[in-house]
Design an enzyme around this catalytic site. Structure first.
Site, PDB file in Angstrom:
ATOM      1  N   GLU A  57       0.821  -1.208   0.000  1.00  0.00           N
ATOM      2  CA  GLU A  57       0.000   0.000   0.000  1.00  0.00           C
ATOM      3  C   GLU A  57       0.857   1.262   0.000  1.00  0.00           C
ATOM      4  O   GLU A  57       0.497   2.267  -0.616  1.00  0.00           O
ATOM      5  CB  GLU A  57      -0.954  -0.027   1.192  1.00  0.00           C
ATOM      6  CG  GLU A  57      -2.041  -1.092   1.033  1.00  0.00           C
ATOM      7  CD  GLU A  57      -2.952  -1.217   2.232  1.00  0.00           C
ATOM      8  OE1 GLU A  57      -4.172  -1.082   2.080  1.00  0.00           O
ATOM      9  OE2 GLU A  57      -2.423  -1.474   3.347  1.00  0.00           O
ATOM     10  N   GLU A  68      -3.730  -9.676   3.626  1.00  0.00           N
ATOM     11  CA  GLU A  68      -4.475  -9.450   4.865  1.00  0.00           C
ATOM     12  C   GLU A  68      -5.549 -10.515   5.144  1.00  0.00           C
ATOM     13  O   GLU A  68      -5.730 -10.916   6.311  1.00  0.00           O
ATOM     14  CB  GLU A  68      -5.111  -8.049   4.859  1.00  0.00           C
ATOM     15  CG  GLU A  68      -4.142  -6.915   5.150  1.00  0.00           C
ATOM     16  CD  GLU A  68      -3.392  -6.400   3.926  1.00  0.00           C
ATOM     17  OE1 GLU A  68      -2.721  -5.368   4.047  1.00  0.00           O
ATOM     18  OE2 GLU A  68      -3.474  -7.058   2.864  1.00  0.00           O
TER      19      GLU A  68
END
Length: 260
Positions: free
Chosen positions: A111, A131
């Site tokens: 990210e 995740e």
């Protein structure tokens, strides 16, 4: 300024920010987020700094993302208003950012890279949004930036499988600009940064802002109508560089950019 979890170096108009927790694969905890926020605040505010490179310390990782062991151990949590790594919610930065990805870029690490404008990757780089493997979701921008970067279907093939993507595949998918040998990564990123610095810095900032804000407009027509109201474009029109560029061209010399 001295930092504990990052390093900040300057070379002319180029700032290099290094995530400096190699013992945990440059995973980030709350204190690191706030240090990064402070560093990027300083970069944004400094008229002498035009481009930033973001990288990780050591050979193994750009960043493994959120420091889950710190979190699981009850360590202090929290991030600044500018988001994960002081970057993922920083929407007003018009100066360009280059991610020099030297190894693993997982979860929040990916990210961070996606929050940069250009990604240069070592052959050793690996990207993923893993995740869901630990019951979480990539909510620091990955679920939104990746589809915008490579298209929804390609992004979903990564997001819904949490699979790992090599630097070469990242280039094929379109989110990596260049793949290098590991020992050439920083020199390559610096070449990109220096190339940007040869251009009008006010023009670069106006161009970056027009692209990102324009993508949020409802139509191409709306983007064209709105762009002259964008702050970086208005600043370009008022700048000394707006005069210097055409003048240097007419005089057949290199422009002397001032960034104002």
């Amino acid at each position: 300024m001295a930092y504990e979890f990052i390093k900040v170096e300057r070379d002319g108009p180029i700032t290099t920010v290094t995530l400096n927790r190699p013992e945990v694969m440059n995973a980030l905890h709350s204190p690191a987020h706030f240090e990064l926020a402070e560093a990027f605040d300083a970069f944004a505010a400094d008229p002498e700094q035009w481009v930033a490179i973001v990288t990780g310390a050591g050979e193994r990782a750009f960043s493994a993302g959120n420091d889950l062991k710190h979190q699981a151990g009850g360590g202090k949590m929290g991030s600044p208003p500018s988001g994960f790594a002081g970057l993922t919610s920083r929407f007003d930065l018009t100066k360009p950012l280059i991610a020099a990805v030297n190894g693993v870029a997982m979860g929040g690490g990916f990210e961070i890279a996606l929050a940069c404008d250009i990604i240069i990757a070592s052959e050793a780089a690996v990207f993923a949004l893993p995740e869901p493997r630990v019951g979480l979701a990539a909510l620091a921008g990955g679920l939104h930036r990746l589809p915008r970067a490579i298209g929804t279907k390609r992004a979903m093939s990564m997001i819904l499988t949490a699979r790992r993507v090599s630097a070469a595949e990242g280039k094929d998918l379109g989110f990596v600009a260049e793949v290098t040998k590991p020992d050439a990564l920083m020199a390559t990123a610096m070449t990109w940064a220096k190339g940007i610095c040869e251009l009008g810095p006010m023009s670069i900032r106006a161009s970056k802002e027009a692209v990102y804000k324009g993508l949020d407009e409802p139509s191409l027509e709306a983007a064209l109508k709105a762009q002259n109201q964008y702050p970086a474009i208005a600043a370009l029109y008022r700048s000394e560089d707006f005069v210097e560029g055409p003048l240097a061209f007419s005089q057949k010399r290199a422009p002397a950019w001032k960034g104002r």
